[in-house]
Write a protein that holds these residues in place. Structure first.
Motif, PDB file in Angstrom:
ATOM      1  N   ARG A 190       0.835  -1.195   0.000  1.00 17.18           N
ATOM      2  CA  ARG A 190       0.000   0.000   0.000  1.00 17.18           C
ATOM      3  C   ARG A 190       0.871   1.247   0.000  1.00 17.18           C
ATOM      4  O   ARG A 190       1.972   1.256   0.526  1.00 17.18           O
ATOM      5  CB  ARG A 190      -0.889   0.047   1.248  1.00 17.18           C
ATOM      6  CG  ARG A 190      -1.719  -1.176   1.491  1.00 17.18           C
ATOM      7  CD  ARG A 190      -2.891  -1.222   0.529  1.00 17.18           C
ATOM      8  NE  ARG A 190      -3.845  -2.240   0.925  1.00 17.18           N
ATOM      9  CZ  ARG A 190      -3.861  -3.467   0.453  1.00 17.18           C
ATOM     10  NH1 ARG A 190      -2.946  -3.855  -0.398  1.00 17.18           N
ATOM     11  NH2 ARG A 190      -4.781  -4.324   0.832  1.00 17.18           N
ATOM     12  N   ARG A 191       0.326   2.297  -0.567  1.00 18.11           N
ATOM     13  CA  ARG A 191       0.970   3.611  -0.489  1.00 18.11           C
ATOM     14  C   ARG A 191       0.290   4.335   0.674  1.00 18.11           C
ATOM     15  O   ARG A 191      -0.920   4.524   0.673  1.00 18.11           O
ATOM     16  CB  ARG A 191       0.771   4.374  -1.781  1.00 18.11           C
ATOM     17  CG  ARG A 191       1.555   5.653  -1.819  1.00 18.11           C
ATOM     18  CD  ARG A 191       1.514   6.249  -3.173  1.00 18.11           C
ATOM     19  NE  ARG A 191       2.138   5.290  -4.105  1.00 18.11           N
ATOM     20  CZ  ARG A 191       2.488   5.587  -5.329  1.00 18.11           C
ATOM     21  NH1 ARG A 191       2.267   6.778  -5.795  1.00 18.11           N
ATOM     22  NH2 ARG A 191       3.046   4.695  -6.102  1.00 18.11           N
ATOM     23  N   ILE A 192       1.083   4.736   1.632  1.00 17.88           N
ATOM     24  CA  ILE A 192       0.554   5.349   2.857  1.00 17.88           C
ATOM     25  C   ILE A 192       1.022   6.790   2.914  1.00 17.88           C
ATOM     26  O   ILE A 192       2.213   7.067   2.795  1.00 17.88           O
ATOM     27  CB  ILE A 192       1.051   4.589   4.101  1.00 17.88           C
ATOM     28  CG1 ILE A 192       0.633   3.125   4.010  1.00 17.88           C
ATOM     29  CG2 ILE A 192       0.532   5.227   5.363  1.00 17.88           C
ATOM     30  CD1 ILE A 192       1.415   2.240   4.902  1.00 17.88           C
ATOM     31  N   ARG A 193       0.089   7.702   3.114  1.00 19.66           N
ATOM     32  CA  ARG A 193       0.423   9.123   3.275  1.00 19.66           C
ATOM     33  C   ARG A 193       0.045   9.525   4.691  1.00 19.66           C
ATOM     34  O   ARG A 193      -1.101   9.412   5.100  1.00 19.66           O
ATOM     35  CB  ARG A 193      -0.330   9.973   2.256  1.00 19.66           C
ATOM     36  CG  ARG A 193      -0.065  11.452   2.465  1.00 19.66           C
ATOM     37  CD  ARG A 193      -0.460  12.234   1.273  1.00 19.66           C
ATOM     38  NE  ARG A 193       0.611  12.070   0.281  1.00 19.66           N
ATOM     39  CZ  ARG A 193       0.598  12.654  -0.901  1.00 19.66           C
ATOM     40  NH1 ARG A 193      -0.408  13.387  -1.271  1.00 19.66           N
ATOM     41  NH2 ARG A 193       1.606  12.484  -1.734  1.00 19.66           N
TER      42      ARG A 193
ATOM     43  N   GLN B 177      12.999  -1.228   6.752  1.00 18.83           N
ATOM     44  CA  GLN B 177      13.474  -1.219   5.364  1.00 18.83           C
ATOM     45  C   GLN B 177      12.342  -0.935   4.378  1.00 18.83           C
ATOM     46  O   GLN B 177      12.167  -1.631   3.386  1.00 18.83           O
ATOM     47  CB  GLN B 177      14.168  -2.527   5.027  1.00 18.83           C
ATOM     48  CG  GLN B 177      15.397  -2.755   5.865  1.00 18.83           C
ATOM     49  CD  GLN B 177      16.075  -4.064   5.569  1.00 18.83           C
ATOM     50  OE1 GLN B 177      15.516  -4.926   4.925  1.00 18.83           O
ATOM     51  NE2 GLN B 177      17.294  -4.203   6.065  1.00 18.83           N
ATOM     52  N   LEU B 178      11.575   0.111   4.662  1.00 18.81           N
ATOM     53  CA  LEU B 178      10.503   0.545   3.777  1.00 18.81           C
ATOM     54  C   LEU B 178      10.953   1.764   2.985  1.00 18.81           C
ATOM     55  O   LEU B 178      11.869   2.476   3.381  1.00 18.81           O
ATOM     56  CB  LEU B 178       9.256   0.906   4.592  1.00 18.81           C
ATOM     57  CG  LEU B 178       8.689  -0.207   5.461  1.00 18.81           C
ATOM     58  CD1 LEU B 178       7.531   0.334   6.275  1.00 18.81           C
ATOM     59  CD2 LEU B 178       8.240  -1.378   4.615  1.00 18.81           C
ATOM     60  N   THR B 179      10.286   2.004   1.862  1.00 20.07           N
ATOM     61  CA  THR B 179      10.578   3.183   1.061  1.00 20.07           C
ATOM     62  C   THR B 179       9.915   4.386   1.716  1.00 20.07           C
ATOM     63  O   THR B 179       8.698   4.394   1.904  1.00 20.07           O
ATOM     64  CB  THR B 179      10.050   3.009  -0.373  1.00 20.07           C
ATOM     65  OG1 THR B 179      10.595   1.808  -0.907  1.00 20.07           O
ATOM     66  CG2 THR B 179      10.443   4.178  -1.236  1.00 20.07           C
ATOM     67  N   VAL B 180      10.703   5.398   2.064  1.00 16.68           N
ATOM     68  CA  VAL B 180      10.185   6.598   2.738  1.00 16.68           C
ATOM     69  C   VAL B 180      10.483   7.811   1.874  1.00 16.68           C
ATOM     70  O   VAL B 180      11.609   7.998   1.419  1.00 16.68           O
ATOM     71  CB  VAL B 180      10.850   6.784   4.123  1.00 16.68           C
ATOM     72  CG1 VAL B 180      10.323   8.025   4.800  1.00 16.68           C
ATOM     73  CG2 VAL B 180      10.647   5.567   4.984  1.00 16.68           C
TER      74      VAL B 180
ATOM     75  N   HIS C 275       5.776   3.296   1.408  1.00 18.27           N
ATOM     76  CA  HIS C 275       5.343   2.201   0.546  1.00 18.27           C
ATOM     77  C   HIS C 275       5.596   0.929   1.340  1.00 18.27           C
ATOM     78  O   HIS C 275       6.747   0.553   1.569  1.00 18.27           O
ATOM     79  CB  HIS C 275       6.144   2.220  -0.763  1.00 18.27           C
ATOM     80  CG  HIS C 275       5.691   1.189  -1.736  1.00 18.27           C
ATOM     81  ND1 HIS C 275       4.471   1.248  -2.352  1.00 18.27           N
ATOM     82  CD2 HIS C 275       6.302   0.076  -2.195  1.00 18.27           C
ATOM     83  CE1 HIS C 275       4.350   0.210  -3.163  1.00 18.27           C
ATOM     84  NE2 HIS C 275       5.453  -0.513  -3.079  1.00 18.27           N
ATOM     85  N   SER C 276       4.517   0.272   1.826  1.00 19.72           N
ATOM     86  CA  SER C 276       4.700  -0.860   2.732  1.00 19.72           C
ATOM     87  C   SER C 276       3.570  -1.871   2.600  1.00 19.72           C
ATOM     88  O   SER C 276       2.508  -1.564   2.069  1.00 19.72           O
ATOM     89  CB  SER C 276       4.760  -0.363   4.174  1.00 19.72           C
ATOM     90  OG  SER C 276       3.488   0.046   4.590  1.00 19.72           O
TER      91      SER C 276
ATOM     92  N   HIS D 149       0.239  -5.103   6.816  1.00 14.37           N
ATOM     93  CA  HIS D 149       0.422  -5.387   8.242  1.00 14.37           C
ATOM     94  C   HIS D 149       1.429  -4.447   8.894  1.00 14.37           C
ATOM     95  O   HIS D 149       1.459  -4.316  10.118  1.00 14.37           O
ATOM     96  CB  HIS D 149       0.834  -6.845   8.458  1.00 14.37           C
ATOM     97  CG  HIS D 149       2.155  -7.189   7.843  1.00 14.37           C
ATOM     98  ND1 HIS D 149       3.334  -7.003   8.484  1.00 14.37           N
ATOM     99  CD2 HIS D 149       2.461  -7.689   6.617  1.00 14.37           C
ATOM    100  CE1 HIS D 149       4.333  -7.377   7.709  1.00 14.37           C
ATOM    101  NE2 HIS D 149       3.828  -7.807   6.554  1.00 14.37           N
ATOM    102  N   MET D 150       2.255  -3.765   8.122  1.00 10.25           N
ATOM    103  CA  MET D 150       3.262  -2.862   8.679  1.00 10.25           C
ATOM    104  C   MET D 150       2.665  -1.519   9.109  1.00 10.25           C
ATOM    105  O   MET D 150       3.270  -0.808   9.910  1.00 10.25           O
ATOM    106  CB  MET D 150       4.366  -2.604   7.663  1.00 10.25           C
ATOM    107  CG  MET D 150       5.225  -3.799   7.425  1.00 10.25           C
ATOM    108  SD  MET D 150       6.058  -4.240   8.914  1.00 10.25           S
ATOM    109  CE  MET D 150       7.705  -4.018   8.428  1.00 10.25           C
ATOM    110  N   VAL D 151       1.511  -1.174   8.589  1.00 13.20           N
ATOM    111  CA  VAL D 151       0.911   0.124   8.909  1.00 13.20           C
ATOM    112  C   VAL D 151       0.679   0.241  10.402  1.00 13.20           C
ATOM    113  O   VAL D 151       1.005   1.252  11.025  1.00 13.20           O
ATOM    114  CB  VAL D 151      -0.422   0.303   8.143  1.00 13.20           C
ATOM    115  CG1 VAL D 151      -1.086   1.608   8.524  1.00 13.20           C
ATOM    116  CG2 VAL D 151      -0.187   0.237   6.654  1.00 13.20           C
ATOM    117  N   ARG D 152       0.150  -0.797  11.002  1.00  8.11           N
ATOM    118  CA  ARG D 152      -0.139  -0.774  12.439  1.00  8.11           C
ATOM    119  C   ARG D 152       1.149  -0.685  13.246  1.00  8.11           C
ATOM    120  O   ARG D 152       1.223   0.049  14.231  1.00  8.11           O
ATOM    121  CB  ARG D 152      -0.937  -2.017  12.823  1.00  8.11           C
ATOM    122  CG  ARG D 152      -1.377  -1.983  14.268  1.00  8.11           C
ATOM    123  CD  ARG D 152      -2.352  -3.069  14.598  1.00  8.11           C
ATOM    124  NE  ARG D 152      -3.616  -2.782  13.937  1.00  8.11           N
ATOM    125  CZ  ARG D 152      -4.329  -3.682  13.265  1.00  8.11           C
ATOM    126  NH1 ARG D 152      -3.903  -4.911  13.166  1.00  8.11           N
ATOM    127  NH2 ARG D 152      -5.465  -3.352  12.698  1.00  8.11           N
TER     128      ARG D 152
END
Length: 122
Positions: free
Chosen positions: A19-22, A48-51, A93-94, A97-100
């Motif tokens: 997902r793309r998270i803003r 190790q996510l794209t930031v 960009h993750s 399950h990483m959002v939480r």
């Protein structure tokens, strides 16, 4: 949407459901806002996510000018107040399950966090 960079150790099939998270952070004080932003970025980079970001958006200045004298007589003296609203923007960009896990960090009082999750179409 644009092609996103592929991680070397993650298979492209696994990145399909990412997902793309803003994340938009808003505060009246800069110091707590910068602390929360740096915590979010360091947590995301440790996973190790794209930031992308933090992007510093223009500061809103809300101004109020009033007369000091309640009756309107006397010398014309004025009170001026202003409130500044600072904003920061982060794009991640993750996987879902990483959002939480990323947003479990301690949020300083006075900092508002808005999270927008968008599906990435392949």
């Amino acid at each position: 949407m644009a092609d996103l960079p592929q991680k070397k150790h993650i298979a492209p099939e696994e990145q399909q459901d990412w997902r793309r998270i803003r994340i938009t952070l808003t505060s009246r004080d800069v110091k707590p806002l910068e602390e929360v932003t740096s915590r979010l970025v360091s947590k995301a980079r440790s996973e190790q996510l794209t930031v992308k970001g933090p992007v510093r958006l223009p500061t809103k200045r809300l101004r109020i000018t009033t007369r000091k004298s309640p009756c309107g007589e006397g010398t014309n003296t004025w009170d001026r107040w202003q409130m500044r609203i600072h904003k920061r923007l982060l794009d991640l960009h993750s996987p879902p399950h990483m959002v939480r896990e990323i947003t479990k960090i301690k949020i300083e009082p006075g900092v508002e966090v808005e999270v927008t999750i968008q599906d990435v179409l392949g």
